[in-house]
Design an enzyme around this catalytic site. Structure first.
Site, short mmCIF file in Angstrom:
data_model
loop_
_atom_site.label_atom_id
_atom_site.label_comp_id
_atom_site.label_asym_id
_atom_site.label_seq_id
_atom_site.Cartn_x
_atom_site.Cartn_y
_atom_site.Cartn_z
N HIS A 202 0.80 -1.23 0.00
CA HIS A 202 0.00 0.00 0.00
C HIS A 202 0.83 1.27 0.00
CE1 HIS A 202 0.96 -0.04 4.28
NE2 HIS A 202 0.62 1.22 4.30
C1 UD1 Z 1 -1.98 5.77 5.54
C2 UD1 Z 1 -0.70 6.28 6.21
C3 UD1 Z 1 0.32 5.16 6.26
C4 UD1 Z 1 -0.25 3.90 6.87
C5 UD1 Z 1 -1.52 3.51 6.15
C6 UD1 Z 1 -2.16 2.29 6.73
C7 UD1 Z 1 -0.16 8.66 5.87
C8 UD1 Z 1 0.73 9.61 5.16
N1 UD1 Z 1 -0.10 7.37 5.47
O1 UD1 Z 1 -1.66 5.44 4.18
O2 UD1 Z 1 1.43 5.59 7.04
O3 UD1 Z 1 0.70 2.86 6.77
O4 UD1 Z 1 -2.44 4.62 6.22
O5 UD1 Z 1 -3.19 1.79 5.91
O6 UD1 Z 1 -0.88 9.05 6.76
N2 UD1 Z 1 -8.63 5.15 0.62
C9 UD1 Z 1 -9.84 4.53 0.49
N3 UD1 Z 1 -10.57 4.30 1.62
C10 UD1 Z 1 -10.15 4.66 2.86
C11 UD1 Z 1 -8.91 5.31 2.97
C12 UD1 Z 1 -8.16 5.53 1.85
O7 UD1 Z 1 -10.26 4.17 -0.60
O8 UD1 Z 1 -10.87 4.39 3.84
C13 UD1 Z 1 -7.80 5.35 -0.60
C14 UD1 Z 1 -8.01 6.70 -1.24
O9 UD1 Z 1 -7.81 6.52 -2.63
C15 UD1 Z 1 -6.87 7.51 -0.69
C16 UD1 Z 1 -5.78 6.49 -0.60
O10 UD1 Z 1 -6.43 5.28 -0.25
O11 UD1 Z 1 -6.53 8.62 -1.45
C17 UD1 Z 1 -4.71 6.80 0.39
O12 UD1 Z 1 -5.24 6.95 1.70
P1 UD1 Z 1 -4.40 7.76 2.82
O13 UD1 Z 1 -5.13 7.74 4.11
O14 UD1 Z 1 -4.02 9.10 2.29
O15 UD1 Z 1 -3.08 6.95 2.94
P2 UD1 Z 1 -2.78 5.39 3.08
O16 UD1 Z 1 -2.15 4.95 1.83
O17 UD1 Z 1 -3.97 4.64 3.57
#
Ligand code: UD1
Length: 355
Positions: A202
């Site tokens: 991820h």
């Molecule tokens: C975040 C953390 C990372 C952690 C990870 C655990 C930061 C910078 N990163 O990364 O350190 O290891 O969480 O999972 O804070 N999305 C969904 N549904 C959700 C959440 C996210 O579809 O419920 C998708 C969206 O496209 C979003 C992308 O995932 O833009 C990234 O989500 P984000 O919370 O920004 O970062 P993670 O990659 O989950």
């Protein structure tokens, strides 16, 4: 005493579970604030249900966005909640954007700040999490370190006086859930019969670069055993965007799992391939060899005895099969992450060091 915990992303819910229980046992008033960074039920609600975490008292529903937009959207509402609640401690967890936003909100209005999982370092300034960790540690009044290595990093940065070694709270949960899974004979849904590995992917460094993501998926698909790929929404979104099919070759794609089933999946597999921090450690604690698709790890203790091996470059993916299927010896004997009682230490230290 009143503690206000701020969480928002999947690994933080796992850390919150034993801390909420320990604070409850110690008679501490505990307010839980969920930023809404993770909002899909499979990344959020299922963890509250599975690990029996009390429902958040406040939910900010911030959602996804670029780093600045997401972190900024949390700041104002967090400040309001903290100003209204006036806790003795704001407690932040790990290294996500929710961690940094809450740290900044707390120090700006002079609310004492404690950082759980302080002192981890990758020394890779390209990682968003590295900025979040360093900035949060330097802002915090109390640094709750999981390992001696973390304590040493904090000392090297002049932060020794604010540091306490408490152990790793994820180990508390992992051991407890392992025992429950073994007792109940829990199996991970979708896990292939016979020899197989479990994979997760991820991190932005792996998912956002299309050439790197394509190379990783190809190497996983070519492994000689089935690969149960538990696909984070970010992986699915980026693979679709780059036109990369995940469901091919040895890969069996499934949704992310609740914590009990995740532990069952690791126990049922002969190895783990991941870029997650928590999963590297869980593989180590559960005695399964881990292959980490990154240039470095914050959990350096797992590298001992090749329980964890790094695959930093695309070139090295060519021998992924050899690395992933390396033989494992007896389970690791060292206990660098504590005995599973870190959350009790956290509750005790918050009381001892109450400003
Ligand atoms: C975040 C953390 C990372 C952690 C990870 C655990 C930061 C910078 N990163 O990364 O350190 O290891 O969480 O999972 O804070 N999305 C969904 N549904 C959700 C959440 C996210 O579809 O419920 C998708 C969206 O496209 C979003 C992308 O995932 O833009 C990234 O989500 P984000 O919370 O920004 O970062 P993670 O990659 O989950």
């Amino acid at each position: 005493m009143k503690v206000l915990s701020v969480v928002g992303a999947r690994p933080q819910f796992v850390k919150l579970a034993p801390v909420a229980e320990a604070l409850g046992d110690a008679g501490v008033e505990h307010v839980i604030v969920h930023t809404g960074q993770h909002y899909d039920p499979e990344l959020s609600d299922v963890f509250f249900a599975d690990l029996r975490i009390p429902a958040p008292d406040v939910h900010l529903a911030v959602g996804s966005g670029s780093h600045g937009a997401q972190t900024g959207a949390m700041l104002g509402p967090l400040e309001s909640v903290m100003a209204e609640q006036r806790p003795d401690w704001v407690l932040v967890y790990g290294d996500t954007n929710s961690t940094l936003a809450a740290a900044l909100a707390a120090v700006k209005i002079h609310v004492p700040l404690a950082h759980l999982e302080a002192g981890l370092r990758s020394f890779n300034r390209r990682m968003p999490e590295e900025h979040n960790r360093v900035l949060t540690d330097h802002a915090a009044d109390l640094l709750l370190a999981p390992t001696q290595v973390a304590v040493d990093h904090l000392a090297a940065e002049g932060l020794a006086a604010r540091t306490e070694l408490v152990g790793d709270v994820m180990t508390d949960v992992c051991f407890r859930v392992r025992d429950a899974v073994l007792a109940a004979g829990t199996r991970a849904p979708g896990a292939p019969d016979g020899d197989h590995v479990v994979a997760t992917l991820h991190r932005a460094e792996n998912t956002d670069d299309s050439a790197r993501l394509a190379a990783i998926v190809e190497a996983l698909a070519a492994l000689p055993v089935p690969v149960l790929l538990l696909a984070h929404p970010r992986l699915r979104a980026k693979a679709a965007e780059h036109g990369i099919a995940l469901d091919r070759g040895s890969i069996v794609v499934a949704d992310p799992l609740p914590y009990h089933e995740m532990v069952a999946a690791v126990l049922g597999a002969s190895g783990v391939v991941t870029d997650s921090g928590g999963l590297q450690k869980e593989a180590y604690l559960l005695g399964r060899p881990c292959t980490t698709l990154r240039t470095e790890t914050e959990w350096v203790e797992t590298l001992e005895g090749e329980w964890n091996m790094l695959v930093p470059t695309i070139a090295e993916l060519a021998r992924l099969d050899e690395i992933v299927l390396r033989g494992a010896g007896a389970s690791p004997q060292a206990t660098p992450y504590g005995a599973g009682d870190a959350a009790r230490r956290v509750a005790a230290v918050l009381q001892e060091r109450r400003p």
